[in-house]
Design a protein around this motif. Structure first.
Motif, PDB file in Angstrom:
ATOM      1  N   PRO A   1      -5.907   6.723  -1.672  1.00  0.00           N
ATOM      2  CA  PRO A   1      -5.761   5.541  -0.677  1.00  0.00           C
ATOM      3  C   PRO A   1      -6.796   5.923   0.501  1.00  0.00           C
ATOM      4  O   PRO A   1      -7.176   6.982   0.925  1.00  0.00           O
ATOM      5  CB  PRO A   1      -4.311   5.944  -0.231  1.00  0.00           C
ATOM      6  CG  PRO A   1      -3.631   6.988  -1.130  1.00  0.00           C
ATOM      7  CD  PRO A   1      -5.023   7.388  -2.044  1.00  0.00           C
TER       8      PRO A   1
ATOM      9  N   GLU B   1      -6.403  -4.258   2.383  1.00  0.00           N
ATOM     10  CA  GLU B   1      -5.031  -3.827   1.992  1.00  0.00           C
ATOM     11  C   GLU B   1      -4.516  -4.070   0.820  1.00  0.00           C
ATOM     12  O   GLU B   1      -4.179  -5.406   0.551  1.00  0.00           O
ATOM     13  CB  GLU B   1      -4.337  -4.588   3.285  1.00  0.00           C
ATOM     14  CG  GLU B   1      -2.905  -3.716   3.812  1.00  0.00           C
ATOM     15  CD  GLU B   1      -2.948  -2.535   4.003  1.00  0.00           C
ATOM     16  OE1 GLU B   1      -3.805  -2.149   4.924  1.00  0.00           O
ATOM     17  OE2 GLU B   1      -2.408  -1.518   3.924  1.00  0.00           O
ATOM     18  N   PRO B   2      -4.062  -3.167   0.017  1.00  0.00           N
ATOM     19  CA  PRO B   2      -4.406  -1.706   0.157  1.00  0.00           C
ATOM     20  C   PRO B   2      -5.958  -1.472   0.223  1.00  0.00           C
ATOM     21  O   PRO B   2      -6.832  -2.260  -0.412  1.00  0.00           O
ATOM     22  CB  PRO B   2      -4.021  -1.247  -1.013  1.00  0.00           C
ATOM     23  CG  PRO B   2      -2.724  -2.213  -1.612  1.00  0.00           C
ATOM     24  CD  PRO B   2      -3.386  -3.380  -1.318  1.00  0.00           C
TER      25      PRO B   2
ATOM     26  N   GLU C   1       0.745  -1.145  -0.052  1.00  0.00           N
ATOM     27  CA  GLU C   1      -0.072   0.077   0.110  1.00  0.00           C
ATOM     28  C   GLU C   1       0.749   1.070   0.023  1.00  0.00           C
ATOM     29  O   GLU C   1       0.734   2.315  -0.804  1.00  0.00           O
ATOM     30  CB  GLU C   1      -1.077   0.080   1.209  1.00  0.00           C
ATOM     31  CG  GLU C   1      -1.917   1.131   1.183  1.00  0.00           C
ATOM     32  CD  GLU C   1      -2.831   0.993   2.452  1.00  0.00           C
ATOM     33  OE1 GLU C   1      -4.331   1.099   1.926  1.00  0.00           O
ATOM     34  OE2 GLU C   1      -2.459   1.300   3.441  1.00  0.00           O
TER      35      GLU C   1
ATOM     36  N   GLY D   1     -11.009  -2.284  -2.025  1.00  0.00           N
ATOM     37  CA  GLY D   1      -9.506  -2.549  -1.713  1.00  0.00           C
ATOM     38  C   GLY D   1      -9.300  -4.049  -2.026  1.00  0.00           C
ATOM     39  O   GLY D   1     -10.115  -4.797  -2.785  1.00  0.00           O
TER      40      GLY D   1
END
Lengths: 784, 350
Positions: free
Chosen positions: B249, B256-257, A464, B288
């Motif tokens: 984000p 995750e992400p 991420e 996500g």
């Protein structure tokens, strides 16, 4: 979390950074913000010096001042009580703009010309909670060094900008200026500078005077330092400004330092009055009471961590300090507490008492290094701004292991999840920007996670980070490569949709109502005990409905009150009940009222009544493949018309009700409700070809006189039996009642599907029918 | 003979001209063509003629009789048409007068929106799934990587009916239930609509009850590009072919992400307008990659499988699409509001 530009600038060289643009860039990193604003939304405020100050000739409360503003002397009328000659003051000259778009113009005040305004602190537009009474009544008086004619906000460091971030709960590290400095530093590729912590310690010892005894593992780290002979006064302007910018009310230099250090490091610290304390302890509560700073008695039980003095609970650890050891204007010596408490205990305690700036940080976790940094910073600032003298040693309970957290992630894994084809170099750059030390071997990274990044646990967390800094929008879109298969509908849902579409075609409108209703509403059409919420928002919505009818009736009332009189609505939705387990059962409810079909100028109209709704229901049942399988039985139903209600049965099972709503509740409203789960489970015959009729039918009419209370369904049952296979259809074409007797007329249709019937055989069947009906119901046939 | 025919024809024509109704015409027909009619009578004259003359005169007679029949028939047609015309004129209407009012039903806008989304995903092989609204704490939170006392539980204030049971705060528990039902094997493509509940006071933008649609794809080699492609297809179906999406984000404990997804504003084509607060983008959903812990808790091998998931607010989608500014409208069921959705809509949703 409010971030002040001036505050942040202590840790990061952001001279060239445009703050509004920074806010936008942070959004792209996943940090949304509620607002951006200038701390003081004013312009052209300058430093002036009062040269002369005389009483106003026409007013006792006003003064007439001659003020040097660097570009000449201006006559200004001032209402402040503290204005005096020689003062350095903040002047809003003619043309200046104060917060609230207040333009300063030349004015005549009680007959004297005034060329501007001398400002109080309150006039800079701060929220009331930050202001004292004197901030309203008195003008700001600057120190003697203030340069006349210079920009006042700049001199006072009030030329600040603020971004109010709305952070995600995983990033507890960003609840500090230092944490923000790392994140923003990664964004602009700037290095983080730590604040100074160099101060002198004396030879006093905390260990000689105090003891520390931590008996719970919910407090793995506890540090205490002694600072003596502090002088309590106002904070320096920069501390006040920054606290205000971050939304905290300045109190005095000592209290402000504890808040300042928390904002800076993310570590909440607490000051005790050292003279009210002897033996410090940390333990779990044992059903005892604590008097907190806000003068409330709080209960502490075995899940709450408490701070004790001589084993007596004096504070709720991490949530709120105690009144008995509070720092007051008389305090001389203080003990600084910097500690780590277990997040879920803090969260639990805060939930039942108070969510504070401190608790919200503790419950997201604190990095150990910050606990040490915070106590040093507090000492440093107490020495600098409160003349404190720091004892040489520290009470320390440290059961917190230092774990080197390392995450391994391969380039292949990163690209596989992101759907990208990044290079080793591109990914390495991300680690560098984030100041995450790493090693790489072939295409695998071993990334060392610094303690401040409590949110990074697994490879995906790092993936991420790569996505955030490379930009998720760089990802190319595609569709999953997969085997082709049929998408399956949920059959029960399809059944409900079919019913929905049928009713829509019949001119009804679908509604969706709340599942939560009041107890009294729910009682209207259901005797079932509803499931109740443990902690409802209001009495209006505290149980789960066990019938849809009240919801529909409320929707009807809502519309009727808005002059809508023709209302045909339905709802398909769940009702809820608890037996052994929680049950959710789909139901259909229909409400109809008013005109269903009309043409006014032709004087034609069809108004909803029991039988129109019944017709819709029968058509629906037929549509659902349930022809000839349903029966209506006379019934009395709570809150329905006592003589216009019926239960509906299929296979001897009650599946629903229909009737007119009791006139005490609503006028001419008809409702019905069904259990869709049961209907859904009934097996139905498939559609099968049948040849159209080839032979003509013969129609015979017959009327009977009998007791008025006999339902026609029973008579029809008998007729049908007597009529045998040639009787195709029974239709009632006339009914009237007189003196407890009724006349009911039937039209009977006879047919044989293999030949043409002759009149004689039909008359024979008819005679049989008449015979049976007369006998069974004590009826007389009329006009044969 | 010729002379007689000529005279008779003249008489007939005059007589026909005088007739004004079908009945008189029938009388006239009998008078001339009946058994004892004038024309029929001419036939008697034929008998007295020579064979040679009979031939000529016979033809004359037959022609005349045919002509007379035709004349009378023509007159009859004219008379009937005239009678019908007179009848029709009495049936004249004013087509601008009011129609008979026939009630029109309508699908609720939330159900309509769900249908649009589901139709698309079912066409792509997704299975429609439902789950209970009264859900266990375990499925609603713990199995989604939100253990008790997790700070992220604050993101969703919950309504409990028992210590361990609550009104689900999200449709995400259907993810866990589906993975479990699949016995942790093989790919999944599911879409799950349903009601969810939060402990919120109702106002223009908050509702204690609302609807979500959850989607989950689990397979080998699923990546964020697939999520992007899928969502692009969805917004283009719902909001028009030109729409783009943007990822920001974010944080959800079960992905995750994690990402917030924006769609380019369909009012201004992303130029910036009051509808999108000048940003050119509208926030529509959270999404996500399924968190490995969630896969693992449901028994899926996180090394072999990956997945994406998203959850969208149906009210939010409908509010954006139709420009509705108060979420309470969906549950007030004002008939004038419901009426708006009784008609079809074609692409180009401006």
């Amino acid at each position: 979390m409010k971030i002040s530009r001036n505050f942040l600038a202590d840790y990061l060289n952001i001279k060239k950074v445009d703050f509004p643009q920074l806010a936008e860039k942070m959004v792209a990193l996943g940090h949304e913000y509620d607002s951006y604003y200038r701390l003081v939304d004013a312009s052209k405020l300058v430093i002036g010096q009062v040269i002369d100050c005389q009483k106003h000739p026409n007013s006792k409360k006003l003064s007439v001042c001659q003020v040097d503003t660097g570009d000449g002397t201006k006559e200004i009328v001032c209402g402040a009580t503290n204005v005096a000659a020689k003062q350095k003051v903040v002047v809003a000259k003619v043309g200046a703009i104060l917060p609230g778009d207040f333009k300063i113009k030349k004015a005549k005040i009680a007959g004297v010309d005034s060329h501007g305004m001398i400002c109080s602190f309150a006039e800079l537009g701060f929220d009331k909670k930050f202001l004292k009474d004197s901030d309203w009544q008195e003008i700001m008086v600057l120190d003697d060094k203030a340069p006349v004619g210079a920009d006042a906000l700049e001199y006072l460091e009030l030329d600040d900008e603020v971004i109010d971030f709305d952070l995600t709960t995983n990033r507890g590290d960003l609840l500090s200026m230092l944490g923000m400095a790392y994140e923003i530093g990664a964004l602009y590729q700037l290095d983080v500078q730590y604040p100074p912590t160099d101060y002198q310690e004396n030879n006093e010892s905390i260990a000689n005077k105090y003891s520390l005894n931590v008996t719970t593992d919910k407090c793995p780290l506890y540090l205490a330092k002694l600072v003596e002979n502090i002088k309590i006064t106002d904070s320096p302007q920069y501390i006040k400004n920054r606290l205000i910018a971050c939304g905290i009310r300045p109190i005095n230099n000592v209290v402000d330092i504890s808040n300042y250090v928390m904002l800076e490091t993310g570590q909440p610290i607490h000051f005790f009055d050292a003279d009210k304390l002897q033996n410090i302890g940390v333990r779990m509560g044992k059903k005892e009471e604590v008097q907190t700073l806000d003068n409330q008695i709080r209960k502490a039980d075995e899940n709450d961590i408490v701070i004790t003095n001589n084993d007596e609970a004096i504070a709720l650890a991490g949530v709120m300090g105690g009144l008995s050891t509070e720092v007051t204007a008389e305090t001389k010596n203080i003990i600084i507490e910097s500690a780590i408490f277990h997040p879920s205990n803090i969260r639990n305690t805060a939930q039942k008492t108070l969510r504070s700036e401190a608790s919200s940080r503790f419950e997201k976790g604190i990095a150990k290094e910050r606990t040490f940094l915070a106590i040093k910073r507090a000492c440093y600032l107490l020495v600098k701004h409160a003349e404190g003298e720091v004892a040489k040693d520290m009470l320390k309970h440290d059961k917190m292991p230092v774990v080197d957290k390392e995450i391994t992630v391969s380039l292949e894994h990163i690209n596989r999840i992101l759907g990208m084809s990044l290079s080793i170099d591109a990914v390495s750059k991300v680690w560098e920007r984030l100041q995450l030390p790493y090693q790489k071997r072939q295409n695998v990274f071993r990334v060392l996670i610094p303690p401040r990044r409590l949110d990074l646990h697994i490879a995906e967390d790092l993936i991420e980070e790569v996505g955030r800094f490379i930009g998720f929008n760089e990802i190319k879109s595609s569709l999953p490569k997969t085997t082709i298969k049929k998408g399956m509908w949920d059959e029960k849902m399809v059944y409900c949709q079919q019913i929905r579409d049928f009713l829509i075609a019949k001119g009804l409108r679908q509604t969706i109502n709340y599942s939560l209703v009041s107890v009294s509403d729910n009682k209207m059409f259901s005797s079932q005990k509803p499931i109740a919420l443990l902690d409802a928002l209001s009495k209006e919505r505290d149980v789960l409905r066990t019938s849809l009818l009240t919801s529909l009736l409320n929707t009807y009332n809502y519309n009727y009150a808005r002059q809508i009189k023709d209302i045909n609505i339905f709802e398909i939705g769940a009702i809820y009940q608890k037996e052994q387990t929680y049950q959710e059962e789909n139901r259909l409810a229909i409400l109809m009222r008013g005109v269903y079909l009309q043409n006014k100028w032709q004087k034609m109209s069809v108004t909803v009544d029991f039988f129109l709704l019944k017709g819709i229901i029968e058509e629906l049942f037929n549509y659902l493949g349930l022809q000839n399988r349903y029966t209506f039985k006379v019934s009395t139903i709570n809150n329905f018309h006592p003589y216009q209600a019926s239960d509906i049965y299929i296979n001897n099972q009650k599946v629903g009700i229909i009737g007119k709503v009791h006139p005490e509740l609503a006028n001419d409203v008809y409702m019905a409700e069904f259990d869709l789960e049961y209907l859904y489970d009934i097996a139905i015959k498939p559609i099968k070809y049948k040849a159209p009729f080839r032979y003509p039918s013969i129609q015979k009419d017959v009327a009977f006189l009998m007791d008025a209370d006999i339902p026609t369904a029973e008579i029809e049952k008998v007729i049908k039996q007597a009529g045998g296979r040639h009787l195709e259809k029974i239709t009632v074409f006339d009914v009237y009642e007189k003196e407890k007797q009724k006349s009911i007329a039937y039209s009977l249709l006879f047919r044989d599907e293999t030949r043409t019937l002759n009149d004689e055989e039909v008359l024979n069947i008819l005679a049989k029918i008449i015979n049976v009906v007369e006998e069974k119901f004590n009826a007389q046939v009329r006009n044969k | 003979m010729e002379k007689e025919i000529k005279q008779l024809k003249k008489d007939l024509e005059q007589a026909i001209a005088k007739v004004n109704d079908v009945k008189s015409l029938n009388d006239l027909r009998v008078h001339y063509l009946g058994k004892k009619g004038k024309i029929t009578g001419l036939k008697e004259m034929l008998k007295e003629l020579s064979v040679e003359d009979k031939k000529t005169a016979g033809k004359l007679f037959n022609d005349f009789r045919q002509e007379a029949t035709d004349l009378i028939e023509e007159k009859e047609i004219n008379l009937k048409r005239k009678a019908l015309d007179e009848q029709l004129i009495t049936e004249k209407i004013d087509p601008t007068l009011g129609a008979t009012e026939i009630k029109t039903g309508s699908i609720h806008p939330l159900d309509r929106t769900i249908k649009e989304v589901l139709d698309l995903f079912v066409s792509m092989g997704y299975d429609v799934v439902t789950g209970p609204e009264i859900e266990s704490d375990e499925y609603n939170f713990a199995r989604l990587n939100l253990p008790k006392d997790h700070p992220a539980r604050d993101m969703q204030d919950s309504l409990y009916v028992a210590t361990d049971y609550l009104l689900r705060t999200q449709t995400s528990p259907t993810q866990v239930r589906t993975m479990e039902e699949n016995k942790a094997k093989g790919p999944i493509r599911m879409i799950a609509p349903g009601k969810v509940y939060r402990k919120d006071d109702d106002d223009a933008t908050h509702s204690h009850q609302f609807m979500q649609i959850e989607a989950l794809v689990v397979d080998e080699n699923i990546n964020l590009g697939h999520l992007k492609g899928t969502l692009e297809l969805m917004v283009q179906t719902l909001f028009g072919k030109e729409r783009k999406i943007r990822f920001r984000p974010s944080y959800f404990p079960f992905t995750e992400p994690s990402l917030e997804v924006d769609v380019s504003c369909f009012r201004c084509d992303g130029e910036g307008c009051s509808f999108c607060k000048e940003s050119g983008w509208l926030e529509i959903l959270g999404a996500g990659m399924v968190h490995p812990a969630v896969l693992e808790m449901s028994g899926y091998d996180k090394e072999k499988y990956s997945g994406f998931a998203f959850g969208l607010g149906v009210e939010r989608l409908a509010m954006l699409k139709y420009g509705i500014n108060d979420i309470r409208q969906f549950y007030q069921n004002h008939l004038h509001f419901l009426e708006l959705f009784e008609r079809i809509d074609k692409e180009g949703h401006k």
